[in-house]
Enzyme design. Structure first.
Site, PDB file in Angstrom:
ATOM      1  N   GLU A 264      47.961  36.847  41.423  1.00  0.00           N
ATOM      2  CA  GLU A 264      47.488  35.834  40.488  1.00  0.00           C
ATOM      3  C   GLU A 264      48.609  34.832  40.219  1.00  0.00           C
ATOM      4  O   GLU A 264      49.782  35.205  40.130  1.00  0.00           O
ATOM      5  CB  GLU A 264      47.070  36.514  39.179  1.00  0.00           C
ATOM      6  CG  GLU A 264      46.546  35.573  38.113  1.00  0.00           C
ATOM      7  CD  GLU A 264      46.282  36.276  36.790  1.00  0.00           C
ATOM      8  OE1 GLU A 264      45.487  35.743  36.005  1.00  0.00           O
ATOM      9  OE2 GLU A 264      46.878  37.359  36.556  1.00  0.00           O
TER      10      GLU A 264
ATOM     11  N   LYS B  21      37.914  34.545  36.730  1.00  0.00           N
ATOM     12  CA  LYS B  21      38.415  35.529  35.767  1.00  0.00           C
ATOM     13  C   LYS B  21      37.648  35.459  34.452  1.00  0.00           C
ATOM     14  O   LYS B  21      37.486  34.394  33.858  1.00  0.00           O
ATOM     15  CB  LYS B  21      39.908  35.299  35.529  1.00  0.00           C
ATOM     16  CG  LYS B  21      40.588  36.376  34.683  1.00  0.00           C
ATOM     17  CD  LYS B  21      42.074  36.092  34.565  1.00  0.00           C
ATOM     18  CE  LYS B  21      42.799  37.160  33.761  1.00  0.00           C
ATOM     19  NZ  LYS B  21      44.241  36.824  33.611  1.00  0.00           N
TER      20      LYS B  21
ATOM     21  N   CYS C 266      43.912  40.918  37.019  1.00  0.00           N
ATOM     22  CA  CYS C 266      44.864  41.219  35.955  1.00  0.00           C
ATOM     23  C   CYS C 266      44.236  41.920  34.754  1.00  0.00           C
ATOM     24  O   CYS C 266      43.834  43.077  34.840  1.00  0.00           O
ATOM     25  CB  CYS C 266      45.573  39.923  35.536  1.00  0.00           C
ATOM     26  SG  CYS C 266      47.154  40.186  34.695  1.00  0.00           S
TER      27      CYS C 266
END
Length: 521
Positions: free
Chosen positions: A90, A190, A223
């Site tokens: 990321e 995300k 993440c």
């Protein structure tokens, strides 16, 4: 094991579904399988010297080219090792610390691969502002491998859209997947942003998968997503995904949420393979990548080396991990027999040279270790010190009681403690946690329990367990020098989730059961 818990066990403890009633435990067993070669690259990204200042598109492309050049070098290095897929981190291409306005020149226009079949390398002029996507697509072709990377993307929106931002566009933190012929096959935006004011969270959760000829279906998330039900758990539950591509920019936080620690815990808990690529900025506490199967990990954590690192490993196409089992050996491990007796309410008996002393599990004598409180992971844990060479400890908070049954081959001068937390975590995110944690303290005082340490000498043979209110319990296991270990056994016994380990090869830093009650976030 309750009927409700059994009904959902297929989701979390793969293999336990065969046991409709009674004991549902898990031992770690290998099975024959075919393999593929995976690569992840921990990238030391070139960052913008002034991320708050607005730059031109050309200036943004020049900076991103420096990172993309490194990516291409790593693709070719992985290709020489026969890699079928590579995952990059990321924020690896554009960096971080931007505002919503200053990141705009770094964003590519992102069509949906569900609506448009597109090969950016072979069709470079089909859409404007897609230079990064074109470069990644060409890398996949050149390396003859699937490629997963993270970039910033933009999507124009109309004022009639009630969610459309005032500047007339959505900006997303986006993972993309390309096939080995350069075709865009997956896009994930995300969902659980971590203090990322430059980006929007999509109105609907992306549940993204892509198919490969070498390992079947892969899923993607990013993440902070790993701590939440959507998309991580739902992706596994609804799509039967066995392999996860996981770009991340994770700042390590000991003792419970180091990058490699949670990556490995997710792979073990769900019986899947996780290809985790972290960014490499040690001065910011950002390192820790790995190729994690339920049984084995190939990881990298380095706070000293300033450069990136490529990990390549051969992994099973059908990961074997948690296999539901009742005890089938002719002789049960003595420590496990003792655990089952304590769990059933029998007195715990400690032997010494003179006598056998027994204390009923529910009654603690005047010599029991004191209970104290200390901050761990910004949460107020209730703890008891771990004293002596063997024993049975219990500590409770709200509805959760944690237990430790332990033996030590030798005492060390280090202080260890058993801690419990059952409540809403509210710092750097809000989510409900139930945790049982055996941790090495930072010093000799109780107030040091929960501090961030990475070196330890203490060895334990132990059972750790608790009466969790959730099926989603992650086994965290970290040993000295930021190394990983694997439990000997995991599972449910009498509505308690347990972890068993004998024969540590290095000192214990953390052994924890980290439960998430997603519905109480």
């Amino acid at each position: 094991m309750s009927g409700a818990r059994t009904a959902h066990a297929l989701v979390f403890l793969l293999g336990c579904s065969a046991l409709a009633l009674g004991v549902c435990s898990a031992s770690l067993e290998h099975g024959e399988a075919e393999y593929y070669v995976a690569a992840v690259y921990e990238h030391r990204s070139v960052l913008s010297p002034n991320p708050l200042e607005l730059s031109s598109r050309q200036q943004a492309l020049e900076l991103m080219k420096q990172n993309l050049d490194v990516y291409e070098q790593q693709v070719m290095a992985a290709a020489q090792k026969g890699a079928h897929i590579i995952v990059f981190p990321e924020d690896g291409i554009h960096g971080f610390n931007f505002t919503r306005t200053s990141i705009y020149p770094f964003l590519d226009l992102m069509p949906s691969p569900r609506l448009v079949s597109w090969n950016p390398c072979l069709e470079p002029f089909r859409f404007n502002d897609t230079e990064v996507l074109q470069r990644l697509s060409c890398m996949a072709i050149k390396g003859k491998m699937f490629l997963v990377a993270n970039l910033g993307t933009k999507q124009p929106c109309l004022g009639s859209d009630p969610g459309c931002p005032q500047d007339g566009r959505y900006q997303f933190n986006t993972n993309v997947a390309f096939s080995d012929n350069g075709t865009l096959v997956g896009r994930y935006r995300k969902h659980n942003l971590y203090f990322e004011e430059a980006f929007d969270s999509p109105a609907d959760v992306d549940l993204t998968t892509f198919d490969t000829p070498f390992a079947g279906k892969f899923g993607m998330f990013t993440c902070f997503d790993i701590l939440f039900f959507d998309p991580a758990v739902r992706l596994l539950r609804d799509f039967e995904v066995k392999h996860i591509a996981y770009p991340t920019a994770w700042m390590n936080q000991l003792p419970l949420l180091a990058a490699i620690e949670i990556q490995k815990a997710f792979a073990t808990a769900f019986g899947v393979t996780v290809l985790a690529a972290n960014i490499h900025h040690p001065t910011l506490g950002m390192t820790g990548s790995g190729i994690h199967t339920p049984l084995k990990s190939f990881w990298y954590h380095n706070m000293d080396d300033p450069e990136g690192h490529l990990i390549i490993a051969r992994v099973a196409t059908n990961p074997q991990g948690l296999v539901g089992t009742e005890n089938t050996t002719s002789e049960m491990d003595p420590s496990h027999r003792k655990f089952l007796k304590v769990l059933s309410g029998d007195p715990y008996c400690e032997k010494d040279a003179q006598e056998v002393r027994c204390d009923e599990a529910a009654k603690w004598n005047l010599n029991a270790p004191p209970t104290f409180h200390s901050e761990m992971m910004y949460d107020n844990f209730t703890l008891v010190p771990v004293w002596g060479k063997e024993g049975h400890l219990q500590v409770c908070s709200n509805s959760l009681c944690c237990h430790l049954l332990f033996e030590r081959p030798a005492l060390s001068k280090e202080l260890y403690a058993l801690g419990v937390f059952d409540g809403l975590h509210t710092v750097h995110g809000t989510y409900y946690v139930q945790a049982c944690a055996l941790v090495k303290c930072g010093g000799a005082g109780f107030e040091t329990c929960g501090q961030e340490i990475s070196e330890a000498e203490g060895l334990f043979d132990f059972h750790l367990w608790g009466n969790f209110s959730t099926l989603y319990v992650f086994p965290l296991f970290l040993t000295s020098g930021m190394t990983l270990d694997t439990p000997d056994q995991l599972g449910w016994e009498s509505d308690h989730y347990f972890l068993r380990k004998r024969g540590l090869s290095s000192g214990l830093v953390t052994a924890a059961l980290y439960g998430r009650l997603y519905e109480r976030n």
